[in-house]
Structure formats: structure tokens, C-alpha cells
Motif scaffolding. Sequence first.
Motif, PDB file in Angstrom:
ATOM      1  N   ILE A 128      -2.022  -4.855  12.610  1.00  0.00           N
ATOM      2  CA  ILE A 128      -1.576  -5.289  11.288  1.00  0.00           C
ATOM      3  C   ILE A 128      -0.494  -6.335  11.468  1.00  0.00           C
ATOM      4  CG2 ILE A 128      -0.341  -4.574   9.204  1.00  0.00           C
ATOM      5  CD1 ILE A 128      -1.704  -1.876   9.392  1.00  0.00           C
ATOM      6  N   VAL A 129      -0.584  -7.408  10.668  1.00  0.00           N
ATOM      7  CA  VAL A 129       0.373  -8.503  10.730  1.00  0.00           C
ATOM      8  C   VAL A 129       0.736  -8.920   9.308  1.00  0.00           C
ATOM      9  CG1 VAL A 129      -1.457 -10.259  10.849  1.00  0.00           C
ATOM     10  CG2 VAL A 129       0.829 -10.789  11.758  1.00  0.00           C
ATOM     11  N   GLU A 130       1.971  -9.351   9.115  1.00  0.00           N
ATOM     12  CA  GLU A 130       2.409  -9.873   7.818  1.00  0.00           C
ATOM     13  C   GLU A 130       2.139 -11.376   7.738  1.00  0.00           C
ATOM     14  OE1 GLU A 130       6.403  -7.089   7.061  1.00  0.00           O
ATOM     15  OE2 GLU A 130       6.595  -9.228   7.531  1.00  0.00           O
ATOM     16  N   ARG A 131       1.664 -11.836   6.579  1.00  0.00           N
ATOM     17  CA  ARG A 131       1.541 -13.271   6.316  1.00  0.00           C
ATOM     18  C   ARG A 131       1.678 -13.529   4.816  1.00  0.00           C
ATOM     19  NH1 ARG A 131      -3.549 -13.939  10.232  1.00  0.00           N
ATOM     20  NH2 ARG A 131      -2.414 -13.964  12.218  1.00  0.00           N
ATOM     21  N   GLU A 132       2.192 -14.698   4.487  1.00  0.00           N
ATOM     22  CA  GLU A 132       2.313 -15.111   3.086  1.00  0.00           C
ATOM     23  C   GLU A 132       0.954 -15.390   2.467  1.00  0.00           C
ATOM     24  OE1 GLU A 132       4.772 -15.401   1.015  1.00  0.00           O
ATOM     25  OE2 GLU A 132       6.640 -15.494   2.165  1.00  0.00           O
ATOM     26  N   GLU A 133       0.077 -16.045   3.231  1.00  0.00           N
ATOM     27  CA  GLU A 133      -1.180 -16.510   2.659  1.00  0.00           C
ATOM     28  C   GLU A 133      -2.112 -15.354   2.336  1.00  0.00           C
ATOM     29  OE1 GLU A 133      -2.846 -19.122   5.595  1.00  0.00           O
ATOM     30  OE2 GLU A 133      -2.480 -17.706   7.204  1.00  0.00           O
ATOM     31  N   GLY A 134      -2.989 -15.592   1.383  1.00  0.00           N
ATOM     32  CA  GLY A 134      -3.941 -14.578   0.945  1.00  0.00           C
ATOM     33  C   GLY A 134      -3.458 -13.866  -0.304  1.00  0.00           C
ATOM     34  N   GLU A 135      -4.363 -13.679  -1.258  1.00  0.00           N
ATOM     35  CA  GLU A 135      -3.972 -13.022  -2.500  1.00  0.00           C
ATOM     36  C   GLU A 135      -3.835 -11.517  -2.304  1.00  0.00           C
ATOM     37  OE1 GLU A 135      -7.784 -12.241  -5.201  1.00  0.00           O
ATOM     38  OE2 GLU A 135      -7.621 -14.360  -4.628  1.00  0.00           O
ATOM     39  N   SER A 136      -3.027 -10.908  -3.146  1.00  0.00           N
ATOM     40  CA  SER A 136      -2.801  -9.475  -3.058  1.00  0.00           C
ATOM     41  C   SER A 136      -4.082  -8.709  -3.361  1.00  0.00           C
ATOM     42  CB  SER A 136      -1.706  -9.046  -4.036  1.00  0.00           C
ATOM     43  OG  SER A 136      -0.470  -9.623  -3.678  1.00  0.00           O
ATOM     44  N   ASN A 137      -4.200  -7.553  -2.753  1.00  0.00           N
ATOM     45  CA  ASN A 137      -5.308  -6.640  -3.015  1.00  0.00           C
ATOM     46  C   ASN A 137      -4.888  -5.718  -4.151  1.00  0.00           C
ATOM     47  OD1 ASN A 137      -7.328  -4.694  -2.950  1.00  0.00           O
ATOM     48  ND2 ASN A 137      -6.902  -3.999  -0.874  1.00  0.00           N
ATOM     49  N   SER A 138      -5.619  -5.738  -5.258  1.00  0.00           N
ATOM     50  CA  SER A 138      -5.225  -4.969  -6.443  1.00  0.00           C
ATOM     51  C   SER A 138      -5.569  -3.489  -6.341  1.00  0.00           C
ATOM     52  CB  SER A 138      -5.897  -5.551  -7.693  1.00  0.00           C
ATOM     53  OG  SER A 138      -7.315  -5.470  -7.596  1.00  0.00           O
ATOM     54  N   TRP A 139      -6.228  -3.085  -5.250  1.00  0.00           N
ATOM     55  CA  TRP A 139      -6.642  -1.698  -5.094  1.00  0.00           C
ATOM     56  C   TRP A 139      -5.447  -0.802  -4.771  1.00  0.00           C
ATOM     57  CZ3 TRP A 139     -10.561   0.896  -6.655  1.00  0.00           C
ATOM     58  CH2 TRP A 139     -10.933   2.113  -6.074  1.00  0.00           C
ATOM     59  N   THR A 140      -5.365   0.341  -5.443  1.00  0.00           N
ATOM     60  CA  THR A 140      -4.354   1.350  -5.161  1.00  0.00           C
ATOM     61  C   THR A 140      -5.047   2.623  -4.727  1.00  0.00           C
ATOM     62  OG1 THR A 140      -2.743   0.463  -6.731  1.00  0.00           O
ATOM     63  CG2 THR A 140      -2.516   2.781  -6.131  1.00  0.00           C
ATOM     64  N   PHE A 141      -4.588   3.200  -3.627  1.00  0.00           N
ATOM     65  CA  PHE A 141      -5.137   4.478  -3.172  1.00  0.00           C
ATOM     66  C   PHE A 141      -4.004   5.289  -2.570  1.00  0.00           C
ATOM     67  CE2 PHE A 141      -7.408   7.531  -0.565  1.00  0.00           C
ATOM     68  CZ  PHE A 141      -8.446   7.902  -1.416  1.00  0.00           C
ATOM     69  N   GLY A 142      -3.688   6.416  -3.209  1.00  0.00           N
ATOM     70  CA  GLY A 142      -2.571   7.218  -2.740  1.00  0.00           C
ATOM     71  C   GLY A 142      -1.288   6.417  -2.772  1.00  0.00           C
ATOM     72  N   ASP A 143      -0.584   6.412  -1.656  1.00  0.00           N
ATOM     73  CA  ASP A 143       0.689   5.697  -1.571  1.00  0.00           C
ATOM     74  C   ASP A 143       0.513   4.209  -1.286  1.00  0.00           C
ATOM     75  OD1 ASP A 143       2.069   8.077  -1.958  1.00  0.00           O
ATOM     76  OD2 ASP A 143       2.167   8.509   0.198  1.00  0.00           O
ATOM     77  N   VAL A 144      -0.711   3.769  -1.067  1.00  0.00           N
ATOM     78  CA  VAL A 144      -0.954   2.362  -0.747  1.00  0.00           C
ATOM     79  C   VAL A 144      -1.167   1.593  -2.049  1.00  0.00           C
ATOM     80  CG1 VAL A 144      -2.364   0.727   0.546  1.00  0.00           C
ATOM     81  CG2 VAL A 144      -1.996   3.035   1.449  1.00  0.00           C
ATOM     82  N   THR A 145      -0.180   0.799  -2.415  1.00  0.00           N
ATOM     83  CA  THR A 145      -0.195   0.030  -3.663  1.00  0.00           C
ATOM     84  C   THR A 145      -0.380  -1.460  -3.349  1.00  0.00           C
ATOM     85  OG1 THR A 145       2.196  -0.367  -3.622  1.00  0.00           O
ATOM     86  CG2 THR A 145       1.423   1.700  -4.635  1.00  0.00           C
ATOM     87  N   PRO A 146      -0.691  -2.270  -4.362  1.00  0.00           N
ATOM     88  CA  PRO A 146      -0.872  -3.704  -4.108  1.00  0.00           C
ATOM     89  C   PRO A 146       0.316  -4.385  -3.428  1.00  0.00           C
ATOM     90  CG  PRO A 146      -1.751  -3.146  -6.250  1.00  0.00           C
ATOM     91  CD  PRO A 146      -1.070  -1.901  -5.744  1.00  0.00           C
ATOM     92  N   LYS A 147       1.503  -3.829  -3.574  1.00  0.00           N
ATOM     93  CA  LYS A 147       2.697  -4.425  -2.954  1.00  0.00           C
ATOM     94  C   LYS A 147       2.616  -4.409  -1.429  1.00  0.00           C
ATOM     95  CE  LYS A 147       7.750  -4.114  -2.985  1.00  0.00           C
ATOM     96  NZ  LYS A 147       8.929  -3.372  -3.524  1.00  0.00           N
TER      97      LYS A 147
END
Length: 313
Positions: A128-147
Amino acid sequence: MVKKTSGIHHISAIVGHPQENIDFYAGVLGLRLVKQTVNFDDPGTYHLYFGDSAGKPGTIITFFPWADAYSGRIGDGQVGVTSYVVPVGALEFWEQRLEKFEISFTRTKRFNEEYLQFDDPHGLHLEIVEREEGESNSWTFGDVTPKVAIKGFGGATLYSAKPNETKELLENVMGLEFVGKEGDFMRFRSSADIGNVIDLRMTTTGKGVMGVGTVHHIAWRAEDDNDHMEWQEYIRANGYRVTPVRDRNYFNAIYFREHGEILFEIATDPPGFAIDESKETLGEQLMLPEQFEQYREQLKNSLIPIKVREIEK
């Protein structure tokens, strides 16, 4: 004619028990199961697709799960590592989440980027890597939110039996741009904002063995059917043996094995995964191609029951 793929369409891998597969990629990583169908070449086996909320190209990882199959070995001629990209600032969340689920990981740096590297339950290498590019994923599952949710692929690391020949293919046939070299890796980039970074390992360590815990193939994007046909002729003209077009329901596909022995696919972006289910109900039902519909009850009785569920820890 010069062609350029915009990036990765999907990555397909071989894994073990299908429920363990779902528990990890949906339950832990928070991806959406966007399609449950069968392997068109082996309809007694699932073909499971996970991605972002809409199952867009560049987000899809697919699996052929065989509960009792033999383990493979990751090596030359395969995708060695699959990279996922998350929003900037989300890496700490993922570090804590991996710790919560007792998943061993290491922190590493490559090309001035921080990575969390770990394995899935069946041995696939992930990061897993952080990057600015790419739109957010609107899917929420459990504690995994679009943020903090996985946006899609960051890219992949290729293990080639002939790295210099794979380098030539990536640059001069697939149209990726050479970024630079660091240690054992050369980096290439395509034009998409996700699934766009390819690291090529420039040393060989021994041939991989296909089986559970290995990537079967990596697929690249074609814009539409016309572009796809151009790719087929273009690949053939560059000296590769390419298959006829194969209808995979949700995209059309052609395949060829590059000189470093990695199996490449080129897949069309359309029609996508909403052609037989609504966007709201993606992945909830077993979907079969027309030729297998008459065997639905037989297949349902033979397939291992599966469900998407939150994993408690």
C-alpha cells in the motif's frame, strides 16, 4: 502507428478457499465484491472480482479460488507484487488496521515513496502506498471509509525472466514512460491516474511456479473495441503471438506472453460490470454467462457457499 495503454485494467491471481479470499479483500482491505461469477474455462470454480464502488478499470483484482489446490512459487515470469494506492495521510490507518488483524508487514521506501508490504492469506505479495492522484473510492465497509479507502491499483512490480526485453516492451510497445532507476528496479509510468506505475525488477532469481498465491496475468486497458482490434494487430506486428478476441462478458480480452514470460492481457474498458446487475447490487448474486445459465442449479450446488461479512477483531 504508436500506441499507448493508459494503464492496468485488472490483475488476476490464483488463491485458495474462496471465503478466506472474500474475508481478506472485502473484510480486511474493504474492497467491494463487484462480481461473483465462474471461471469460463472451468465453470465449477468461482471467478471473483473486487474493486472500488463501481468496479472501474484500474481498481479490479480478480481471483480464481481453488480450496485444495497446490501452492505456487512467486518468481520470474510473474507479477511479483501488486500495489494499492490510498489517499495521502491514510497510511497510518492501514498500519493500525494490519496490526489489528495481526497481519505482519514491513515499511519500506522506493522512489521516495513509503510502502507497507504484506502478504494475503494465500501468499500473494501486496503493498500500500499513498498518492494524491486518483479519485476517492466512495465505498464504505466497516471501518474503511472513503477518507482512507483503497482507490485502486498503485501499480505492480514485474519479475521478468528477461528484464531488458520486458523493458523494451513496456516502453516501445505498451507506450509507458521510463521514469528512472533505483537499486534493482526500473520505474515506468502510464497516463492514467491509478494503475499507472510499473516497477520492473532488473535481476532474475528463478522461474516462478503457477499455483495458489501467484498472479496468473496482468491486463492492460484498451479504450473500446476498435482500440482493442488495433492493439491485437499492433502486438502481432511487433512479433508477439496474440490470441483471438475472447468475450469475457464484462470486457473483451486478448492475451500474449511477453519475452520475459509474463502473461499479458489487453482488455476493453467497456461494457463494465453493471451490464447484468445494477450499480447498487453489484456482486450480490451469482452471475453466469448465457452458455452456463442452464446449469445454474447444478453449479450452485457444487460451488462453496460464500458471503461478504465484516470481520471482527
